[in-house]
Design a protein around this motif. Sequence first.
Motif, PDB file in Angstrom:
ATOM      1  N   GLU A   1       0.830  -1.206   0.000  1.00 33.95           N
ATOM      2  CA  GLU A   1       0.000   0.000   0.000  1.00 33.95           C
ATOM      3  C   GLU A   1       0.864   1.255   0.000  1.00 33.95           C
ATOM      4  O   GLU A   1       0.627   2.188  -0.773  1.00 33.95           O
ATOM      5  CB  GLU A   1      -0.904  -0.004   1.234  1.00 33.95           C
ATOM      6  N   GLN A   2       1.873   1.287   0.840  1.00 38.59           N
ATOM      7  CA  GLN A   2       2.763   2.443   0.913  1.00 38.59           C
ATOM      8  C   GLN A   2       3.532   2.628  -0.394  1.00 38.59           C
ATOM      9  O   GLN A   2       3.725   3.753  -0.853  1.00 38.59           O
ATOM     10  CB  GLN A   2       3.733   2.314   2.093  1.00 38.59           C
ATOM     11  N   LYS A   3       3.959   1.517  -0.994  1.00 37.44           N
ATOM     12  CA  LYS A   3       4.674   1.600  -2.263  1.00 37.44           C
ATOM     13  C   LYS A   3       3.758   2.165  -3.344  1.00 37.44           C
ATOM     14  O   LYS A   3       4.171   3.007  -4.154  1.00 37.44           O
ATOM     15  CB  LYS A   3       5.187   0.216  -2.666  1.00 37.44           C
ATOM     16  N   GLY A   4       2.507   1.717  -3.360  1.00 36.57           N
ATOM     17  CA  GLY A   4       1.541   2.226  -4.331  1.00 36.57           C
ATOM     18  C   GLY A   4       1.300   3.715  -4.156  1.00 36.57           C
ATOM     19  O   GLY A   4       1.218   4.463  -5.133  1.00 36.57           O
ATOM     20  N   LYS A   5       1.186   4.155  -2.908  1.00 35.41           N
ATOM     21  CA  LYS A   5       0.986   5.579  -2.649  1.00 35.41           C
ATOM     22  C   LYS A   5       2.181   6.385  -3.128  1.00 35.41           C
ATOM     23  O   LYS A   5       2.031   7.450  -3.719  1.00 35.41           O
ATOM     24  CB  LYS A   5       0.783   5.826  -1.154  1.00 35.41           C
ATOM     25  N   LYS A   6       3.370   5.872  -2.847  1.00 42.07           N
ATOM     26  CA  LYS A   6       4.588   6.582  -3.241  1.00 42.07           C
ATOM     27  C   LYS A   6       4.674   6.682  -4.754  1.00 42.07           C
ATOM     28  O   LYS A   6       4.991   7.742  -5.305  1.00 42.07           O
ATOM     29  CB  LYS A   6       5.813   5.859  -2.684  1.00 42.07           C
ATOM     30  N   GLU A   7       4.380   5.590  -5.441  1.00 41.72           N
ATOM     31  CA  GLU A   7       4.429   5.597  -6.906  1.00 41.72           C
ATOM     32  C   GLU A   7       3.397   6.561  -7.477  1.00 41.72           C
ATOM     33  O   GLU A   7       3.675   7.275  -8.442  1.00 41.72           O
ATOM     34  CB  GLU A   7       4.229   4.192  -7.450  1.00 41.72           C
ATOM     35  N   ALA A   8       2.200   6.585  -6.882  1.00 41.53           N
ATOM     36  CA  ALA A   8       1.158   7.493  -7.354  1.00 41.53           C
ATOM     37  C   ALA A   8       1.580   8.946  -7.164  1.00 41.53           C
ATOM     38  O   ALA A   8       1.357   9.789  -8.036  1.00 41.53           O
ATOM     39  CB  ALA A   8      -0.152   7.221  -6.614  1.00 41.53           C
TER      40      ALA A   8
ATOM     41  N   ASP B   1       9.520   4.764   8.654  1.00 39.98           N
ATOM     42  CA  ASP B   1       9.003   3.439   9.029  1.00 39.98           C
ATOM     43  C   ASP B   1       9.906   2.340   8.489  1.00 39.98           C
ATOM     44  O   ASP B   1      10.186   1.369   9.163  1.00 39.98           O
ATOM     45  CB  ASP B   1       7.582   3.235   8.509  1.00 39.98           C
ATOM     46  N   GLU B   2      10.377   2.506   7.262  1.00 40.16           N
ATOM     47  CA  GLU B   2      11.246   1.493   6.672  1.00 40.16           C
ATOM     48  C   GLU B   2      12.579   1.448   7.414  1.00 40.16           C
ATOM     49  O   GLU B   2      13.138   0.364   7.604  1.00 40.16           O
ATOM     50  CB  GLU B   2      11.468   1.780   5.188  1.00 40.16           C
ATOM     51  N   GLU B   3      13.065   2.587   7.865  1.00 37.75           N
ATOM     52  CA  GLU B   3      14.321   2.596   8.613  1.00 37.75           C
ATOM     53  C   GLU B   3      14.146   1.862   9.936  1.00 37.75           C
ATOM     54  O   GLU B   3      15.025   1.139  10.363  1.00 37.75           O
ATOM     55  CB  GLU B   3      14.772   4.033   8.860  1.00 37.75           C
ATOM     56  N   VAL B   4      12.994   2.015  10.554  1.00 40.48           N
ATOM     57  CA  VAL B   4      12.719   1.332  11.821  1.00 40.48           C
ATOM     58  C   VAL B   4      12.653  -0.170  11.579  1.00 40.48           C
ATOM     59  O   VAL B   4      13.164  -0.956  12.355  1.00 40.48           O
ATOM     60  CB  VAL B   4      11.414   1.843  12.456  1.00 40.48           C
ATOM     61  N   GLU B   5      12.068  -0.565  10.472  1.00 40.70           N
ATOM     62  CA  GLU B   5      11.911  -1.978  10.169  1.00 40.70           C
ATOM     63  C   GLU B   5      13.246  -2.611   9.825  1.00 40.70           C
ATOM     64  O   GLU B   5      13.477  -3.788  10.083  1.00 40.70           O
ATOM     65  CB  GLU B   5      10.947  -2.164   8.997  1.00 40.70           C
ATOM     66  N   ASN B   6      14.143  -1.878   9.213  1.00 37.24           N
ATOM     67  CA  ASN B   6      15.436  -2.428   8.832  1.00 37.24           C
ATOM     68  C   ASN B   6      16.376  -2.249   9.968  1.00 37.24           C
ATOM     69  O   ASN B   6      17.286  -2.736  10.276  1.00 37.24           O
ATOM     70  CB  ASN B   6      15.972  -1.751   7.559  1.00 37.24           C
TER      71      ASN B   6
END
Length: 92
Positions: A39-46, A87-92
Amino acid sequence: MKGKRKTLNVTDVMSAMEEMEFQRFLAPLKESLEAYRREQKGKKEATEQKKKDGKDKKTDGDDPDRSREEEAEEEEEKMEDEEVVEDEEVEN
């Protein structure tokens, strides 16, 4: 603590859940995480596509006909993109 990090990531949480014998929650949690990431990737691409389309239409730097609402929406999208990166930095 072993990795000398201050931030927890997805792997840390999943490992802790396994250690606490919460394996039954791992599969649904992983599915939800993947759905969130898609979902986040789709939002970013949009957002990127919208920016690209906007730049193609503009010929003079700023558009005088642009409304405050459009500017606010664009600022909100930028903030959301920054949150996704955090969020991605927290996950990684």
